[in-house]
Scaffold this active site. Structure first.
Site, PDB file in Angstrom:
ATOM      1  N   CYS A   9      13.931  18.142  65.704  1.00  0.00           N
ATOM      2  CA  CYS A   9      12.525  18.520  65.942  1.00  0.00           C
ATOM      3  C   CYS A   9      12.139  18.017  67.325  1.00  0.00           C
ATOM      4  O   CYS A   9      13.025  17.744  68.152  1.00  0.00           O
ATOM      5  CB  CYS A   9      11.606  17.997  64.837  1.00  0.00           C
ATOM      6  SG  CYS A   9      11.504  16.208  64.718  1.00  0.00           S
ATOM      7  N   ASN A  12      11.509  13.555  66.630  1.00  0.00           N
ATOM      8  CA  ASN A  12      12.443  12.887  65.706  1.00  0.00           C
ATOM      9  C   ASN A  12      11.778  11.728  64.959  1.00  0.00           C
ATOM     10  O   ASN A  12      12.416  10.720  64.656  1.00  0.00           O
ATOM     11  CB  ASN A  12      13.719  12.407  66.436  1.00  0.00           C
ATOM     12  CG  ASN A  12      14.866  11.996  65.517  1.00  0.00           C
ATOM     13  OD1 ASN A  12      15.674  11.137  65.867  1.00  0.00           O
ATOM     14  ND2 ASN A  12      14.958  12.570  64.333  1.00  0.00           N
ATOM     15  N   CYS A  14       8.938  12.782  62.562  1.00  0.00           N
ATOM     16  CA  CYS A  14       8.283  13.380  61.377  1.00  0.00           C
ATOM     17  C   CYS A  14       9.226  14.349  60.655  1.00  0.00           C
ATOM     18  O   CYS A  14       9.790  14.019  59.615  1.00  0.00           O
ATOM     19  CB  CYS A  14       6.990  14.098  61.760  1.00  0.00           C
ATOM     20  SG  CYS A  14       5.702  13.003  62.408  1.00  0.00           S
ATOM     21  N   ARG A  15       9.376  15.549  61.208  1.00  0.00           N
ATOM     22  CA  ARG A  15      10.081  16.597  60.461  1.00  0.00           C
ATOM     23  C   ARG A  15      11.580  16.372  60.350  1.00  0.00           C
ATOM     24  O   ARG A  15      12.139  16.462  59.241  1.00  0.00           O
ATOM     25  CB  ARG A  15       9.805  17.969  61.103  1.00  0.00           C
ATOM     26  CG  ARG A  15       8.357  18.396  60.991  1.00  0.00           C
ATOM     27  CD  ARG A  15       8.039  19.535  61.944  1.00  0.00           C
ATOM     28  NE  ARG A  15       8.126  19.110  63.347  1.00  0.00           N
ATOM     29  CZ  ARG A  15       8.035  19.914  64.387  1.00  0.00           C
ATOM     30  NH1 ARG A  15       7.871  21.207  64.199  1.00  0.00           N
ATOM     31  NH2 ARG A  15       8.101  19.434  65.618  1.00  0.00           N
ATOM     32  N   SER A  16      12.271  16.128  61.480  1.00  0.00           N
ATOM     33  CA  SER A  16      13.738  16.042  61.386  1.00  0.00           C
ATOM     34  C   SER A  16      14.226  14.803  60.625  1.00  0.00           C
ATOM     35  O   SER A  16      15.205  14.924  59.882  1.00  0.00           O
ATOM     36  CB  SER A  16      14.424  16.198  62.743  1.00  0.00           C
ATOM     37  OG  SER A  16      14.082  15.183  63.634  1.00  0.00           O
ATOM     38  N   ASP A 125       4.325  21.213  62.470  1.00  0.00           N
ATOM     39  CA  ASP A 125       4.319  19.825  62.931  1.00  0.00           C
ATOM     40  C   ASP A 125       3.132  19.095  62.292  1.00  0.00           C
ATOM     41  O   ASP A 125       1.991  19.473  62.534  1.00  0.00           O
ATOM     42  CB  ASP A 125       4.187  19.840  64.463  1.00  0.00           C
ATOM     43  CG  ASP A 125       4.290  18.454  65.056  1.00  0.00           C
ATOM     44  OD1 ASP A 125       4.315  17.473  64.290  1.00  0.00           O
ATOM     45  OD2 ASP A 125       4.348  18.366  66.286  1.00  0.00           O
TER      46      ASP A 125
HETATM   47  P1  4NP Z   1       8.096  15.696  65.017  1.00  0.00           P
HETATM   48  O1  4NP Z   1       6.550  15.462  65.259  1.00  0.00           O
HETATM   49  O2  4NP Z   1       8.562  16.605  66.137  1.00  0.00           O
HETATM   50  O3  4NP Z   1       8.129  16.360  63.683  1.00  0.00           O
HETATM   51  O4  4NP Z   1       8.758  14.340  65.043  1.00  0.00           O
HETATM   52  C1  4NP Z   1       6.030  14.974  66.459  1.00  0.00           C
HETATM   53  C2  4NP Z   1       6.053  13.635  66.705  1.00  0.00           C
HETATM   54  C3  4NP Z   1       5.512  13.141  67.890  1.00  0.00           C
HETATM   55  C4  4NP Z   1       4.958  14.001  68.798  1.00  0.00           C
HETATM   56  C5  4NP Z   1       4.943  15.354  68.561  1.00  0.00           C
HETATM   57  C6  4NP Z   1       5.489  15.844  67.384  1.00  0.00           C
HETATM   58  N1  4NP Z   1       4.382  13.504  69.991  1.00  0.00           N
HETATM   59  O5  4NP Z   1       3.817  14.287  70.749  1.00  0.00           O
HETATM   60  O6  4NP Z   1       4.461  12.286  70.225  1.00  0.00           O
END
Ligand code: 4NP
Length: 157
Positions: A9, A12, A14-16, A125
């Site tokens: 994702c 790294n 939340c989703r992945s 997200d």
């Molecule tokens: P992820 O979510 O891609 O599912 O881990 C996010 C985590 C952090 C951020 C964006 C998306 N960020 O902008 O910090």
């Protein structure tokens, strides 16, 4: 030989890691010969544990992910993994842009492509969302990882 699967994702956190934790848990429960890891296309959270809201939702649903640590996707991952499963189209573009050749690019798939009859093409997200959004992501990833495993052939030890 093991099948090697990398969940990807943006951050790294939340989703992945949630997809990674769910697949790891199913692999362990079913004694499957599959290696699982996850990475982010961005480097914002390298070395961090998953987002505390994702850890909480994961724990509430019986899937520990607190031991995972974020890392950034690298070129080396194209040779280290057989399946590179991305959460959204932006991840798809970012990963494919780094692919050194056609074979590498063919390893990259939207995870939800493995979920038949699913209207959504992307895992949303939840970073700026609510507890409900985190639970939605958990449920979607739970179904997607089940479906991915069901579609893999010859993966038993
Ligand atoms: P992820 O979510 O891609 O599912 O881990 C996010 C985590 C952090 C951020 C964006 C998306 N960020 O902008 O910090």
């Amino acid at each position: 030989m093991s099948i090697r699967v990398l969940m990807v994702c943006l951050g790294n956190i939340c989703r992945s890691p949630m997809a990674d934790g769910l697949l790891r848990q199913k692999v362990a429960l079913n004694n499957l010969d599959i290696e699982v890891d996850s990475a982010g296309t961005a480097n914002y959270h390298v070395g961090s544990a998953p987002d505390h809201r994702m850890i909480k939702t994961a724990a509430k649903n019986g899937t520990p992910i607190d031991f995972l640590r974020a890392r950034q996707f690298s070129n080396h991952d194209f040779s280290a993994f057989d399946y590179i499963l991305v959460m959204d189209k932006s991840n798809y573009r970012n990963v494919c842009a780094l692919a050194p050749d056609q074979l590498s690019q063919e390893k990259v798939h939207l995870l939800l492509d493995f979920l038949s009859d699913e209207a959504l093409e992307e895992v949303p997200d939840p970073y700026y969302g609510t507890e409900t959004d985190f639970q939605f992501v958990y449920d979607l990833l739970d179904r997607a990882t089940d479906s991915f495993l069901a579609k893999l052939k010859n993966y038993t030890k």
